[in-house]
Scaffold this motif. Structure first.
Motif, PDB file in Angstrom:
ATOM      1  N   ALA A  32     110.952  36.790 -14.703  1.00  0.00           N
ATOM      2  CA  ALA A  32     110.415  36.297 -13.431  1.00  0.00           C
ATOM      3  C   ALA A  32     110.952  37.104 -12.246  1.00  0.00           C
ATOM      4  O   ALA A  32     110.206  37.403 -11.306  1.00  0.00           O
ATOM      5  N   ALA A  33     112.225  37.482 -12.300  1.00  0.00           N
ATOM      6  CA  ALA A  33     112.832  38.225 -11.189  1.00  0.00           C
ATOM      7  C   ALA A  33     112.231  39.620 -11.035  1.00  0.00           C
ATOM      8  O   ALA A  33     112.138  40.141  -9.922  1.00  0.00           O
ATOM      9  N   PHE A  34     111.790  40.220 -12.147  1.00  0.00           N
ATOM     10  CA  PHE A  34     111.297  41.604 -12.090  1.00  0.00           C
ATOM     11  C   PHE A  34     109.792  41.738 -12.319  1.00  0.00           C
ATOM     12  O   PHE A  34     109.275  42.848 -12.318  1.00  0.00           O
ATOM     13  N   LYS A  91     112.780  50.066 -23.796  1.00  0.00           N
ATOM     14  CA  LYS A  91     113.860  50.993 -24.135  1.00  0.00           C
ATOM     15  C   LYS A  91     115.013  50.208 -24.748  1.00  0.00           C
ATOM     16  O   LYS A  91     115.161  49.011 -24.532  1.00  0.00           O
ATOM     17  N   ILE A  92     115.863  50.935 -25.494  1.00  0.00           N
ATOM     18  CA  ILE A  92     117.013  50.329 -26.151  1.00  0.00           C
ATOM     19  C   ILE A  92     118.282  51.006 -25.644  1.00  0.00           C
ATOM     20  O   ILE A  92     118.331  52.229 -25.512  1.00  0.00           O
ATOM     21  N   ALA A  93     119.313  50.205 -25.368  1.00  0.00           N
ATOM     22  CA  ALA A  93     120.608  50.734 -24.941  1.00  0.00           C
ATOM     23  C   ALA A  93     121.705  50.189 -25.842  1.00  0.00           C
ATOM     24  O   ALA A  93     121.672  49.024 -26.239  1.00  0.00           O
ATOM     25  N   ILE A  94     122.658  51.034 -26.154  1.00  0.00           N
ATOM     26  CA  ILE A  94     123.863  50.606 -26.849  1.00  0.00           C
ATOM     27  C   ILE A  94     124.901  50.360 -25.770  1.00  0.00           C
ATOM     28  O   ILE A  94     125.301  51.284 -25.064  1.00  0.00           O
ATOM     29  N   ARG A 113     109.144  48.259 -18.656  1.00  0.00           N
ATOM     30  CA  ARG A 113     110.308  48.378 -17.772  1.00  0.00           C
ATOM     31  C   ARG A 113     111.537  47.668 -18.336  1.00  0.00           C
ATOM     32  O   ARG A 113     112.586  47.644 -17.729  1.00  0.00           O
ATOM     33  N   LEU A 114     111.393  47.112 -19.517  1.00  0.00           N
ATOM     34  CA  LEU A 114     112.459  46.331 -20.132  1.00  0.00           C
ATOM     35  C   LEU A 114     113.398  47.224 -20.943  1.00  0.00           C
ATOM     36  O   LEU A 114     112.946  48.069 -21.714  1.00  0.00           O
TER      37      LEU A 114
END
Length: 192
Positions: A22-24, A91-94, A61-62
């Protein structure tokens, strides 16, 4: 930890998903949601996240951040779960690389887009040669694995300067802005 012991954890995660999306929803910025191992392997949670993000047009954008509180038991299964999100533009982040269970096996096998360098290494970078060497090695490995790097815990200009000189792609921390209850947009060009 308390929410996990009282079975409130999935409901709390769902609420975080709702509030983050909701915020983005109407903003053009990327945003992250941290996921624990429990979240990743809870099919209801991941299906809910995908559906809410897709229905609100934010999948592209996630960024899903893997939190390093527990070891991933199956990297192959994790990649299958994330493949659906990546195919839809997420996208994925470690997260917190360099502590806990994070190790080079993650870099080699998780198909992540970002590698976040843990604060415990970054906060020593201005006075500790070993920290600088570790960060340089992480940057090298990440680049050769097709990932961008993010340094956590940048608290001052000197740390930002050193991090930039080591080739880190992005930075986060109090130097750029303190955590706020709602997104704050500053019209400045950060030094990283």
């Amino acid at each position: 930890d308390i929410s996990k012991k009282t079975n409130m954890y999935p409901r709390l995660t769902a609420r975080i998903i709702e509030k983050s999306v909701a915020a983005f929803r109407y903003l053009p910025y990327k945003f992250s949601i941290n996921l624990s191992v429990e979240d990743i392997f809870d099919s209801d949670t991941m299906d809910y996240l995908f559906t809410v993000a897709k229905n609100n047009g934010v999948l592209g954008r996630l960024v899903l951040e893997i939190v390093e509180s527990d070891e991933l038991v199956s990297i192959e299964e994790t990649n299958k779960i994330f493949e659906k999100f990546k195919n839809a533009g997420a996208k994925i982040a470690i997260d917190d690389f360099g502590t806990g269970f994070s190790n080079f096996d993650y870099i080699m096998n998780i198909k992540a887009d970002y590698l976040k360098i843990d604060a415990s290494i970054v906060k020593r970078v201005t006075f500790d040669e070993a920290s600088r060497e570790i960060i340089s090695s992480i940057v090298y490995l990440a680049r050769h694995s097709g990932m961008k790097t993010v340094a956590e815990f940048i608290a001052d200009e000197e740390t930002a300067r050193v991090i930039k000189s080591l080739g880190v792609d992005f930075g986060q921390g109090y130097f750029f802005g303190k955590p706020e209850p709602k997104p704050v947009f500053i019209n400045i060009e950060p030094p990283i």
